[in-house]
Design a protein around this motif. Structure first.
Motif, mmCIF file in Angstrom:
data_model
loop_
_atom_site.group_PDB
_atom_site.id
_atom_site.type_symbol
_atom_site.label_atom_id
_atom_site.label_comp_id
_atom_site.label_asym_id
_atom_site.label_seq_id
_atom_site.Cartn_x
_atom_site.Cartn_y
_atom_site.Cartn_z
ATOM 1 N N ILE A 7 10.552 16.351 88.896
ATOM 2 C CA ILE A 7 10.377 15.881 89.692
ATOM 3 C C ILE A 7 10.522 16.497 91.219
ATOM 4 O O ILE A 7 9.646 17.057 91.979
ATOM 5 N N LEU A 8 12.512 16.306 91.500
ATOM 6 C CA LEU A 8 12.901 16.721 92.775
ATOM 7 C C LEU A 8 12.220 18.260 93.108
ATOM 8 O O LEU A 8 12.518 18.878 94.151
ATOM 9 N N ASP A 10 9.706 20.064 91.376
ATOM 10 C CA ASP A 10 8.461 20.663 91.803
ATOM 11 C C ASP A 10 8.016 20.450 93.835
ATOM 12 O O ASP A 10 7.616 20.957 93.981
ATOM 13 N N LEU A 11 9.029 18.734 93.811
ATOM 14 C CA LEU A 11 8.730 18.962 95.156
ATOM 15 C C LEU A 11 9.268 19.781 95.994
ATOM 16 O O LEU A 11 8.234 20.530 97.454
ATOM 17 N N VAL A 22 13.196 13.575 101.279
ATOM 18 C CA VAL A 22 12.661 12.757 99.478
ATOM 19 C C VAL A 22 13.341 11.422 99.572
ATOM 20 O O VAL A 22 12.728 10.371 99.741
ATOM 21 N N ARG A 52 7.885 8.098 91.586
ATOM 22 C CA ARG A 52 6.843 9.258 91.293
ATOM 23 C C ARG A 52 5.470 9.040 91.617
ATOM 24 O O ARG A 52 4.469 9.408 92.343
ATOM 25 N N TYR A 55 5.774 11.281 93.881
ATOM 26 C CA TYR A 55 5.391 13.229 94.042
ATOM 27 C C TYR A 55 3.723 13.263 93.677
ATOM 28 O O TYR A 55 2.996 14.016 94.019
ATOM 29 N N GLU A 56 3.095 12.173 93.278
ATOM 30 C CA GLU A 56 1.688 12.111 93.017
ATOM 31 C C GLU A 56 1.281 12.663 94.030
ATOM 32 O O GLU A 56 0.445 13.295 94.333
ATOM 33 N N GLN A 58 2.093 14.288 96.753
ATOM 34 C CA GLN A 58 2.396 15.621 97.042
ATOM 35 C C GLN A 58 1.714 16.420 96.364
ATOM 36 O O GLN A 58 1.086 17.045 97.523
ATOM 37 N N MET A 59 1.120 16.095 95.182
ATOM 38 C CA MET A 59 1.213 17.137 94.140
ATOM 39 C C MET A 59 -0.360 17.665 94.296
ATOM 40 O O MET A 59 -1.589 17.855 94.215
#
Length: 114
Positions: A7-8, A10-11, A22, A52, A55-56, A58-59
């Motif tokens: 996750i980190l 990908d961000l 973060v 999570r 992350y979601e 941002q994605m």
């Protein structure tokens, strides 16, 4: 590679969001985020849910929160915008459903339908 490290990465890779950003969004220290990434510390259930959700958000390009919103309230608004139920949000942040509703309505977050 553990899930948190993925996750980190990908961000950082997709959006240029570093550990400091973060940490600020989740209300923890940069050292804590680094320890999560290395696997030497496991986040609490509420912090994992917040990570999570962040992350979601941002994605998927979900609506962003105005800069004036503090980190916790921002995460609440983001979770609501992603369609999370107020009961679920209240458990993650250990506040009442009514308080969740107030925060979301105060910041005018649109609710995303599932």
């Amino acid at each position: 590679m553990n899930e948190i490290e993925k996750i980190l990465r990908d961000l950082k890779g997709r959006h240029g969001i570093n550990a400091s950003q973060v940490a600020e969004a989740l209300g923890v220290s940069k050292v804590t985020v680094s320890r999560w990434r290395s696997g030497s510390l496991v986040p609490s259930a509420s912090k994992l849910a917040a990570l999570r959700s962040f992350y979601e958000t941002q994605m998927t390009g979900a609506p962003t929160v105005p800069p004036a919103v503090d980190s916790r309230d921002g995460m609440i608004v983001r979770m609501a915008a992603l369609g999370h139920d107020y009961s679920e949000i209240s458990k993650v942040f250990e506040i009442s459903r009514e308080r969740v509703r107030q925060i979301v309505s105060q910041h005018g977050a649109p609710r995303r339908r599932r």
